[in-house]
Design a protein around this motif. Structure first.
Motif, PDB file in Angstrom:
ATOM      1  N   ASP A 191      50.785  45.018  56.115  1.00  0.00           N
ATOM      2  CA  ASP A 191      51.977  45.254  56.891  1.00  0.00           C
ATOM      3  C   ASP A 191      51.811  46.725  57.561  1.00  0.00           C
ATOM      4  O   ASP A 191      52.354  46.552  58.677  1.00  0.00           O
ATOM      5  CB  ASP A 191      52.764  45.493  55.583  1.00  0.00           C
ATOM      6  N   GLN A 192      50.950  47.470  57.203  1.00  0.00           N
ATOM      7  CA  GLN A 192      50.845  48.744  57.945  1.00  0.00           C
ATOM      8  C   GLN A 192      49.986  48.558  59.056  1.00  0.00           C
ATOM      9  O   GLN A 192      50.173  49.704  59.912  1.00  0.00           O
ATOM     10  CB  GLN A 192      50.559  49.955  57.044  1.00  0.00           C
ATOM     11  N   GLY A 193      49.198  47.555  59.071  1.00  0.00           N
ATOM     12  CA  GLY A 193      48.296  47.478  60.296  1.00  0.00           C
ATOM     13  C   GLY A 193      48.398  46.091  60.912  1.00  0.00           C
ATOM     14  O   GLY A 193      47.392  45.576  61.363  1.00  0.00           O
ATOM     15  N   ARG A 194      49.830  45.854  61.066  1.00  0.00           N
ATOM     16  CA  ARG A 194      50.042  44.406  61.811  1.00  0.00           C
ATOM     17  C   ARG A 194      49.513  44.707  63.330  1.00  0.00           C
ATOM     18  O   ARG A 194      48.995  43.281  63.590  1.00  0.00           O
ATOM     19  CB  ARG A 194      51.494  44.512  62.104  1.00  0.00           C
ATOM     20  N   ASN A 195      49.261  45.945  63.728  1.00  0.00           N
ATOM     21  CA  ASN A 195      48.800  45.692  65.250  1.00  0.00           C
ATOM     22  C   ASN A 195      47.170  45.582  65.153  1.00  0.00           C
ATOM     23  O   ASN A 195      46.514  45.593  66.116  1.00  0.00           O
ATOM     24  CB  ASN A 195      49.129  46.933  65.826  1.00  0.00           C
ATOM     25  N   LYS A 196      46.620  45.792  63.814  1.00  0.00           N
ATOM     26  CA  LYS A 196      45.206  45.637  63.934  1.00  0.00           C
ATOM     27  C   LYS A 196      44.680  44.114  63.717  1.00  0.00           C
ATOM     28  O   LYS A 196      43.255  43.926  63.756  1.00  0.00           O
ATOM     29  CB  LYS A 196      44.639  46.444  63.072  1.00  0.00           C
ATOM     30  N   TYR A 197      45.480  43.142  63.404  1.00  0.00           N
ATOM     31  CA  TYR A 197      45.119  41.871  63.010  1.00  0.00           C
ATOM     32  C   TYR A 197      45.788  41.014  63.917  1.00  0.00           C
ATOM     33  O   TYR A 197      47.014  40.942  64.559  1.00  0.00           O
ATOM     34  CB  TYR A 197      45.412  41.661  61.470  1.00  0.00           C
ATOM     35  N   VAL A 198      45.127  39.520  63.805  1.00  0.00           N
ATOM     36  CA  VAL A 198      45.842  38.388  64.629  1.00  0.00           C
ATOM     37  C   VAL A 198      45.392  37.288  64.088  1.00  0.00           C
ATOM     38  O   VAL A 198      44.680  37.206  62.974  1.00  0.00           O
ATOM     39  CB  VAL A 198      45.131  38.433  65.993  1.00  0.00           C
ATOM     40  N   MET A 199      46.211  36.329  64.122  1.00  0.00           N
ATOM     41  CA  MET A 199      46.102  35.130  63.871  1.00  0.00           C
ATOM     42  C   MET A 199      45.210  33.947  64.697  1.00  0.00           C
ATOM     43  O   MET A 199      45.221  34.446  65.674  1.00  0.00           O
ATOM     44  CB  MET A 199      47.664  34.250  63.569  1.00  0.00           C
ATOM     45  N   ALA A 200      45.048  33.036  64.038  1.00  0.00           N
ATOM     46  CA  ALA A 200      44.023  32.020  64.956  1.00  0.00           C
ATOM     47  C   ALA A 200      44.656  31.355  65.934  1.00  0.00           C
ATOM     48  O   ALA A 200      44.152  30.717  66.825  1.00  0.00           O
ATOM     49  CB  ALA A 200      43.034  31.133  63.957  1.00  0.00           C
ATOM     50  N   GLY A 260      39.070  32.118  57.834  1.00  0.00           N
ATOM     51  CA  GLY A 260      39.251  33.465  58.798  1.00  0.00           C
ATOM     52  C   GLY A 260      40.407  33.286  60.008  1.00  0.00           C
ATOM     53  O   GLY A 260      40.294  33.904  60.921  1.00  0.00           O
ATOM     54  N   TYR A 261      41.262  32.549  59.506  1.00  0.00           N
ATOM     55  CA  TYR A 261      42.457  32.360  60.480  1.00  0.00           C
ATOM     56  C   TYR A 261      43.487  33.672  60.516  1.00  0.00           C
ATOM     57  O   TYR A 261      44.298  33.838  61.524  1.00  0.00           O
ATOM     58  CB  TYR A 261      43.284  31.190  59.910  1.00  0.00           C
ATOM     59  N   VAL A 262      43.231  34.386  59.551  1.00  0.00           N
ATOM     60  CA  VAL A 262      43.958  35.881  59.695  1.00  0.00           C
ATOM     61  C   VAL A 262      42.871  36.787  59.783  1.00  0.00           C
ATOM     62  O   VAL A 262      41.938  37.163  59.113  1.00  0.00           O
ATOM     63  CB  VAL A 262      44.803  36.261  58.613  1.00  0.00           C
TER      64      VAL A 262
END
Length: 265
Positions: A191-200, A260-262
């Motif tokens: 939640d706090q690092g939404r800008n650090k992760y992506v979806m496939a 690894g889709y997230v």
């Protein structure tokens, strides 16, 4: 149309299956003890025949006999080949062709409600993906499914195991150094690092999509477990509907994380 209990057209093949299993495995006494069957079954001249002929006003009683027999067969012969596997396959064919509301559990050690095929495939794929990454996750997910859809559902256990299944795959990925990682910790991290992760998958502009869907699904699973702590103003027993929803959500999350889709950008 699916038939609950043991309708007339399934009486003969299912009872015969129990008889054939009983000729190969020492199971009658254990089944009688598990189900608290009357002593006249074991004290009869032919306990196996008496077990095959057990009747009751409880329409689920003989289904419970079959469930117990499957557990004994699996314990004695859990291999994918041999007599145990042959008997499980035979029963599965009978239940499927006869339109029974019940089928054999993913582990093969009991009965559960027959669910929509897409959900069953999603669960199987999630278990396979999870076990490649973290074996415990697959076990938790299977236990969650059986607790939700078994012949004696336990919604609280189903929900708890669903949460544990997601924790088993998500904690090592997102909280590798946390001394006491939990799903709540995973939720906060994402939640706090939404800008650090992506979806496939891609978003409308063709760029990797954000993880909002994953975060909201975790939020749903985390906040929905209302019996996690007792005594609070919002504490409540887990309903059957909530348990089934949790299993669906967990299967999807386990699959996404295991594959690894997230992932980090």
């Amino acid at each position: 149309m699916l038939f609950e209990g043991l309708p007339d057209h399934l009486q003969v093949p299912v009872r015969q299956w129990v008889g054939d299993v009983g000729q190969q495995f020492d199971m009658v006494e254990e089944v009688c003890l598990r189900l608290r069957l009357p002593s006249k079954v074991l004290s009869s001249g032919n306990p196996l025949r008496a077990l095959m002929q057990v009747e009751s006003e409880d329409k689920m009683l003989f289904i419970e006999v079959v469930d117990a027999a499957l557990a004994i067969v699996f314990r004695a012969d859990p291999s994918e080949f041999g007599f145990g596997a042959l008997m499980r396959s035979r029963l599965d064919d009978v239940l499927t062709v006869g339109g029974s509301a019940y089928t054999i559990t993913p582990d093969g050690d009991g009965l559960c409600l027959r669910v929509e095929e897409t959900l069953r495939r999603t669960l199987d794929e999630a278990v396979q993906a999870a076990e490649a990454l973290q074996k415990d996750a697959g076990a938790h997910l299977r236990e969650a499914f059986v607790a939700a859809y078994g012949i004696k559902p336990d919604p609280s256990v189903a929900y708890s195991q669903a949460v544990k299944a997601v924790e088993a795959v998500a904690n090592p990925v997102f909280l590798p150094k946390a001394p006491e990682p939990t799903l709540g910790g995973v939720r906060s991290t994402l939640d706090q690092g939404r800008n650090k992760y992506v979806m496939a998958v891609s978003d409308r502009e063709g760029a990797p999509a954000g993880i909002d869907a994953a975060v909201e699904l975790i939020n749903l699973l985390w906040h929905g477990q209302r019996d996690r702590h007792a005594g609070g103003p919002t504490s409540a027993p887990v309903s059957q509907e909530a348990a089934e929803t949790a299993v669906h959500a967990a299967a999807l999350l386990v699959h996404w994380v295991s594959k690894g889709y997230v992932r980090k950008k």
